[in-house]
Design an enzyme around this catalytic site. Structure first.
Site, PDB file in Angstrom:
ATOM      1  N   LYS A   1       9.253 -15.714 -13.441  1.00 26.19           N
ATOM      2  CA  LYS A   1       8.935 -14.573 -14.439  1.00 26.19           C
ATOM      3  C   LYS A   1       7.631 -14.828 -15.064  1.00 26.19           C
ATOM      4  O   LYS A   1       6.627 -14.365 -15.238  1.00 26.19           O
ATOM      5  CB  LYS A   1      10.058 -14.390 -15.478  1.00 26.19           C
ATOM      6  CG  LYS A   1      11.230 -13.466 -14.885  1.00 26.19           C
ATOM      7  CD  LYS A   1      11.041 -12.195 -14.679  1.00 26.19           C
ATOM      8  CE  LYS A   1      10.613 -11.836 -13.346  1.00 26.19           C
ATOM      9  NZ  LYS A   1      11.491 -11.886 -12.235  1.00 26.19           N
TER      10      LYS A   1
ATOM     11  N   LYS B   1       4.995  -4.294  -6.106  1.00 29.72           N
ATOM     12  CA  LYS B   1       6.673  -4.410  -6.481  1.00 29.72           C
ATOM     13  C   LYS B   1       7.043  -4.363  -5.344  1.00 29.72           C
ATOM     14  O   LYS B   1       8.121  -5.028  -5.130  1.00 29.72           O
ATOM     15  CB  LYS B   1       6.706  -2.963  -7.122  1.00 29.72           C
ATOM     16  CG  LYS B   1       8.247  -2.753  -7.599  1.00 29.72           C
ATOM     17  CD  LYS B   1       8.723  -3.529  -8.756  1.00 29.72           C
ATOM     18  CE  LYS B   1      10.089  -3.393  -9.072  1.00 29.72           C
ATOM     19  NZ  LYS B   1      10.547  -4.613  -9.908  1.00 29.72           N
TER      20      LYS B   1
ATOM     21  N   TRP C   1      -2.783  -2.576  -1.583  1.00 34.26           N
ATOM     22  CA  TRP C   1      -2.757  -3.850  -1.854  1.00 34.26           C
ATOM     23  C   TRP C   1      -3.398  -4.541  -0.652  1.00 34.26           C
ATOM     24  O   TRP C   1      -3.030  -4.692   0.480  1.00 34.26           O
ATOM     25  CB  TRP C   1      -1.343  -4.172  -1.907  1.00 34.26           C
ATOM     26  CG  TRP C   1      -0.976  -5.725  -2.260  1.00 34.26           C
ATOM     27  CD1 TRP C   1      -0.770  -6.428  -3.639  1.00 34.26           C
ATOM     28  CD2 TRP C   1      -0.805  -6.937  -1.433  1.00 34.26           C
ATOM     29  NE1 TRP C   1      -0.670  -7.668  -3.486  1.00 34.26           N
ATOM     30  CE2 TRP C   1      -0.610  -7.945  -2.319  1.00 34.26           C
ATOM     31  CE3 TRP C   1      -0.694  -7.059   0.084  1.00 34.26           C
ATOM     32  CZ2 TRP C   1      -0.210  -9.143  -1.619  1.00 34.26           C
ATOM     33  CZ3 TRP C   1      -0.298  -8.409   0.492  1.00 34.26           C
ATOM     34  CH2 TRP C   1      -0.097  -9.475  -0.255  1.00 34.26           C
TER      35      TRP C   1
ATOM     36  N   GLU D   1      14.148 -18.822 -11.686  1.00 37.81           N
ATOM     37  CA  GLU D   1      13.947 -17.424 -11.781  1.00 37.81           C
ATOM     38  C   GLU D   1      13.150 -17.133 -13.211  1.00 37.81           C
ATOM     39  O   GLU D   1      12.098 -16.477 -13.481  1.00 37.81           O
ATOM     40  CB  GLU D   1      15.198 -16.452 -12.009  1.00 37.81           C
ATOM     41  CG  GLU D   1      14.965 -14.894 -12.492  1.00 37.81           C
ATOM     42  CD  GLU D   1      14.061 -14.315 -11.524  1.00 37.81           C
ATOM     43  OE1 GLU D   1      13.836 -14.611 -10.436  1.00 37.81           O
ATOM     44  OE2 GLU D   1      13.939 -13.076 -12.160  1.00 37.81           O
TER      45      GLU D   1
ATOM     46  N   HIS E   1      13.131 -38.053  -9.427  1.00 39.15           N
ATOM     47  CA  HIS E   1      12.807 -38.358  -8.072  1.00 39.15           C
ATOM     48  C   HIS E   1      11.091 -37.895  -8.079  1.00 39.15           C
ATOM     49  O   HIS E   1      10.805 -37.787  -6.837  1.00 39.15           O
ATOM     50  CB  HIS E   1      13.618 -37.811  -6.966  1.00 39.15           C
ATOM     51  CG  HIS E   1      15.152 -38.234  -7.252  1.00 39.15           C
ATOM     52  ND1 HIS E   1      15.380 -39.266  -6.654  1.00 39.15           N
ATOM     53  CD2 HIS E   1      16.306 -37.534  -7.603  1.00 39.15           C
ATOM     54  CE1 HIS E   1      16.778 -39.531  -7.119  1.00 39.15           C
ATOM     55  NE2 HIS E   1      17.215 -38.367  -7.504  1.00 39.15           N
TER      56      HIS E   1
ATOM     57  N   ASN F   1      -0.691   1.976   5.877  1.00 38.77           N
ATOM     58  CA  ASN F   1       0.185   0.962   5.110  1.00 38.77           C
ATOM     59  C   ASN F   1       0.622   0.219   6.273  1.00 38.77           C
ATOM     60  O   ASN F   1       1.101   0.649   7.351  1.00 38.77           O
ATOM     61  CB  ASN F   1       1.141   1.704   4.347  1.00 38.77           C
ATOM     62  CG  ASN F   1       2.253   0.576   3.933  1.00 38.77           C
ATOM     63  OD1 ASN F   1       1.956  -0.437   3.577  1.00 38.77           O
ATOM     64  ND2 ASN F   1       3.372   1.134   4.057  1.00 38.77           N
ATOM     65  N   GLY F   2       0.552  -1.061   6.234  1.00 40.18           N
ATOM     66  CA  GLY F   2       0.804  -1.902   7.289  1.00 40.18           C
ATOM     67  C   GLY F   2      -0.034  -2.951   7.553  1.00 40.18           C
ATOM     68  O   GLY F   2      -1.100  -3.138   6.991  1.00 40.18           O
TER      69      GLY F   2
ATOM     70  N   GLU G   1       4.654 -15.454 -12.789  1.00 38.99           N
ATOM     71  CA  GLU G   1       4.152 -13.791 -12.073  1.00 38.99           C
ATOM     72  C   GLU G   1       3.351 -12.903 -13.329  1.00 38.99           C
ATOM     73  O   GLU G   1       2.280 -12.163 -12.885  1.00 38.99           O
ATOM     74  CB  GLU G   1       4.986 -13.265 -11.457  1.00 38.99           C
ATOM     75  CG  GLU G   1       6.113 -12.653 -11.858  1.00 38.99           C
ATOM     76  CD  GLU G   1       7.118 -12.029 -10.925  1.00 38.99           C
ATOM     77  OE1 GLU G   1       6.727 -11.605 -10.079  1.00 38.99           O
ATOM     78  OE2 GLU G   1       8.265 -11.806 -11.593  1.00 38.99           O
TER      79      GLU G   1
ATOM     80  N   ARG H   1       3.395  -0.205  -5.402  1.00 34.54           N
ATOM     81  CA  ARG H   1       3.413  -0.815  -3.818  1.00 34.54           C
ATOM     82  C   ARG H   1       1.613  -1.680  -4.142  1.00 34.54           C
ATOM     83  O   ARG H   1       1.381  -1.930  -2.832  1.00 34.54           O
ATOM     84  CB  ARG H   1       3.052   0.517  -2.822  1.00 34.54           C
ATOM     85  CG  ARG H   1       4.313   1.017  -2.866  1.00 34.54           C
ATOM     86  CD  ARG H   1       4.314   2.253  -1.874  1.00 34.54           C
ATOM     87  NE  ARG H   1       4.562   1.832  -0.543  1.00 34.54           N
ATOM     88  CZ  ARG H   1       5.583   1.502   0.185  1.00 34.54           C
ATOM     89  NH1 ARG H   1       6.738   1.728  -0.496  1.00 34.54           N
ATOM     90  NH2 ARG H   1       5.725   1.067   1.535  1.00 34.54           N
TER      91      ARG H   1
ATOM     92  N   CYS I   1       0.772  -1.160  -0.034  1.00 33.20           N
ATOM     93  CA  CYS I   1      -0.173  -0.020   0.025  1.00 33.20           C
ATOM     94  C   CYS I   1       0.988   1.131  -0.083  1.00 33.20           C
ATOM     95  O   CYS I   1       2.020   1.153   0.549  1.00 33.20           O
ATOM     96  CB  CYS I   1      -0.956  -0.051   1.250  1.00 33.20           C
ATOM     97  SG  CYS I   1      -1.975  -1.437   1.666  1.00 33.20           S
TER      98      CYS I   1
HETATM   99  C1  AGP Z   1       9.907 -10.139  -8.802  1.00 29.96           C
HETATM  100  O1  AGP Z   1       9.732 -10.396 -10.067  1.00 29.96           O
HETATM  101  C2  AGP Z   1       8.811 -10.355  -7.709  1.00 29.96           C
HETATM  102  N1  AGP Z   1       8.090  -9.157  -8.146  1.00 29.96           N
HETATM  103  C3  AGP Z   1       9.126 -10.501  -6.368  1.00 29.96           C
HETATM  104  O2  AGP Z   1       9.511 -11.949  -6.253  1.00 29.96           O
HETATM  105  C4  AGP Z   1      10.514  -9.699  -5.748  1.00 29.96           C
HETATM  106  O3  AGP Z   1      11.604 -10.396  -6.263  1.00 29.96           O
HETATM  107  C5  AGP Z   1      10.296  -9.833  -4.135  1.00 29.96           C
HETATM  108  O4  AGP Z   1       9.056  -9.504  -3.768  1.00 29.96           O
HETATM  109  C6  AGP Z   1      11.544  -9.217  -3.486  1.00 29.96           C
HETATM  110  O5  AGP Z   1      11.429  -7.720  -3.604  1.00 29.96           O
HETATM  111  P1  AGP Z   1      12.751  -6.817  -3.118  1.00 29.96           P
HETATM  112  O6  AGP Z   1      13.937  -7.515  -4.177  1.00 29.96           O
HETATM  113  O7  AGP Z   1      12.520  -5.700  -3.470  1.00 29.96           O
HETATM  114  O8  AGP Z   1      13.080  -7.449  -1.853  1.00 29.96           O
END
Ligand code: AGP
Length: 614
Positions: free
Chosen positions: A491, A609, A77, A487, A510, A103-104, A494, A27, A2
């Site tokens: 990608k 983000k 959020w 990774e 396995h 926020n929190g 998400e 956010r 947020c």
């Molecule tokens: C990455 O594509 C994601 N949006 C997410 O996993 C991100 O890397 C994670 O929330 C960690 O964020 P930070 O690097 O700002 O700590």
């Protein structure tokens, strides 16, 4: 998560709030709302979904708020309660005189709600925030002083919060406070701004004050008063923000993600400037504040991070162990903080975070710091909360990353790990000199190689289209590229919502191999080197189960054509540096599939983000 904003001054407040929220959209973007002081009452406007929906709502109410010069805003959020209009902030008390944005997470909101209901509070939402509105309103009824009411109320709140509050009876006053969530006040001429983060205020002022936990600031147009939780006045620590306002533009690209993928060659060049001069000269990394003697003695490192940063950390482990022969543990921050761990003053703890605000990593860092560890932070935000905890701060300087899916910050984190590992290897004399030289020299060649990939994207686009109808996707690799598989899969899932998973290829047999059939794409990250033949055998095993085999490779081996139905070639690179090259086509595959499926690439559903809640 947020984002919150506030403004008090002489300017028309609504545009300032909306622009500030726009800058904080990274956010969260589940819903948005503002409260503005209009004549003798406070008006609230809210909308579900993206900020543009709130802007639409506002166009039909212009005459009501045109003269307003004080207000607060929020971009959400959702944590407690669905992302509906009712649950959107700002929230109010029974009479509607008090408005609040938060926020929190309020951890004791259930207990507080029960107590407040007994006193007559009527709850309209499912949020944790509404208890704070009622609680402060009750304290205000007793004190008739908004600052005092906030001071008393926050003593009863457990959890994390950044709050900005107005009360209709306090004509020109705004109060803000925080605990374990970021908040700063921007200082203008006869005006103040409140925000969760710098981008929301930087175009208005560079003069700002970061609030520390439990501090309360009271703002009128003329002045700002800072107190601690006991009501004692504090000296204000005003600083000049080391930021230039940047117009966040897509520069002609359809999405920020695509633009950020294309920025990667320059990001790497920028990081290397001043660090590697020639392959003969030692790496310069003045950011590392551990003495050479301490570095030589070091025999344990812990790296903590989340998400994409965690994958960078896993590669960091591989190369530090390989180059420096120091044992490295990598752990998701969210796990680190809830177990007994043996971090101590002899351990170097590395926190990795694009945002520098991720709550889990921040908490983990604070725990490690309390145990006396040296804290080294690798972050894209040198002004962040994590940076403020750092003993050594290694900024990755990738520039602002807007797309929720991290791309350039990941590559920047990798390069920072290479620099750090090589720097330590040189001090410890733990790696063959000729290998160090070749790594330094090849590192400087990486940007051109990424440019080659970016200038031949057609084949990657073809690959993305061919496999875009899949429901599941498997990425496999071994050794240093196992985290690349994780990774690549992250990608894809998400931004396209396809169920993608990364496996160490040797683990397929396995269990995961049971899922393979003619509908399952399996992408092997087949980079030449120590595990090439092994991965080839694992790929054969998958092919024997009829999987749709794809290779991402720097090998020109003709035999691959029999094994793989689709081959993506990347420029040749030595194995130890291959993760920086291999990830780029995987970012592009994810991007093109999501784009082809019509998904919201830059703001995927349910994500934010910066994850500032645990
Ligand atoms: C990455 O594509 C994601 N949006 C997410 O996993 C991100 O890397 C994670 O929330 C960690 O964020 P930070 O690097 O700002 O700590």
């Amino acid at each position: 998560m947020c984002g919150i904003v506030g403004y008090i001054g002489d300017k028309s407040v609504v545009d300032i709030l909306i622009d500030g929220l726009h800058q904080l959209e990274y956010r969260g973007y589940d819903s948005a709302g503002i409260a503005v002081k209009c004549e003798d009452k406070i008006n609230i406007y809210k909308a579900e979904g993206k900020l543009e929906n709130l802007s639409c709502v506002l166009t039909t109410h212009k005459s009501e708020y045109q003269k307003a010069t004080m207000g607060i805003g929020h971009i959400r959020w959702a944590t407690h309660g669905a992302p509906t209009v009712v649950n959107a902030h700002p929230h109010t008390c029974n009479c509607g005189n008090l408005v609040i944005v938060h926020n929190g997470i309020i951890e004791n909101f259930k207990e507080l709600r029960a107590q407040l209901e007994l006193k007559g509070a009527k709850f309209k939402t499912q949020t944790d925030t509404e208890v704070v509105a009622h609680l402060i309103a009750y304290k205000y009824a007793d004190t008739k002083d908004l600052t005092k009411a906030v001071q008393l109320a926050t003593k009863e709140i457990e959890g994390a919060y950044a709050l900005c509050i107005m009360h209709n009876e306090e004509k020109d006053k705004m109060v803000a406070t925080k605990r374990n969530a970021p908040l700063l006040v921007g200082i203008g001429e006869g005006e103040f701004y409140v925000a969760s983060d710098v981008p929301a205020i930087i175009k208005h002022t560079k003069k700002a004050m970061y609030l520390n936990d439990n501090e309360i600031v009271t703002l009128t147009k003329e002045k700002m008063v800072l107190i601690n939780s006991n009501g004692e006045e504090l000296q204000q620590k005003i600083e000049t923000l080391p930021w230039e306002p940047v117009a966040l533009s897509k520069m002609g690209y359809k999405h920020f993600m695509l633009k950020e993928i294309h920025e990667q060659p320059d990001v790497i060049r920028n990081i290397l400037v001043g660090k590697i001069h020639t392959s003969e000269e030692p790496i310069i990394l003045n950011e590392v504040k551990l003495t050479k003697e301490k570095l030589k003695e070091l025999n344990r490192i812990q790296i903590i991070a989340c998400g994409t940063s965690l994958h960078a950390a896993m590669i960091g482990k591989y190369i530090i162990e390989n180059f420096c022969s120091i044992a490295v543990d990598v752990e998701p921050s969210s796990e680190y903080i809830y177990r007994k761990n043996v971090t101590d003053s002899h351990t170097l703890v590395i926190g990795v975070s694009q945002s520098g605000e991720t709550a889990d990593t921040l908490t983990a860092i604070k725990q490690a710091k309390a145990k006396g560890s040296h804290i080294l932070i690798i972050t894209n935000r040198p002004d962040s909360a994590m940076a403020r905890e750092a003993d050594s701060l290694v900024p990755v300087s990738a520039g602002i990353e807007v797309s929720v899916a991290a791309t350039k910050s990941y590559v920047a984190q990798l390069v920072s790990f290479y620099l750090l590992a090589l720097y330590m290897a040189e001090i410890k004399e733990s790696l063959d000199e000729s290998l160090i030289k070749s790594l330094k020299s090849d590192l400087t060649q990486i940007p051109q190689k990424i440019e080659q990939i970016l200038s031949h994207k057609e084949r990657i686009l073809e690959c993305a289209k061919k496999y875009s109808n899949t429901k599941d996707f498997i990425y496999v690799a071994r050794g240093i590229n196992y985290p690349t598989a994780l990774e690549g899969a992250l990608k894809l899932k998400e931004i396209s919502y396809i169920n993608a998973t990364g496996y160490p290829a040797g683990e397929l047999k396995h269990g995961p191999i049971a899922m393979l059939d003619e509908s399952m794409p399996v992408l092997s990250i087949l980079m030449k080197g120590s595990v090439y033949e092994k991965l080839l055998s694992n790929s054969e095993e998958a092919k024997a189960r009829n999987a749709r085999m794809i290779a991402l490779t720097n090998s020109k081996d003709e035999k691959l054509k029999d094994l793989f139905e689709f081959i993506l070639e990347v420029p040749d690179v030595q194995e130890l540096l291959s993760p920086i090259i291999a990830i780029v086509p995987l970012q592009l595959i994810a991007y093109y599939i999501a784009e082809y499926l019509g998904k919201d690439v830059d703001q995927p559903r349910n994500l934010a983000k910066s994850v500032t809640v645990e």
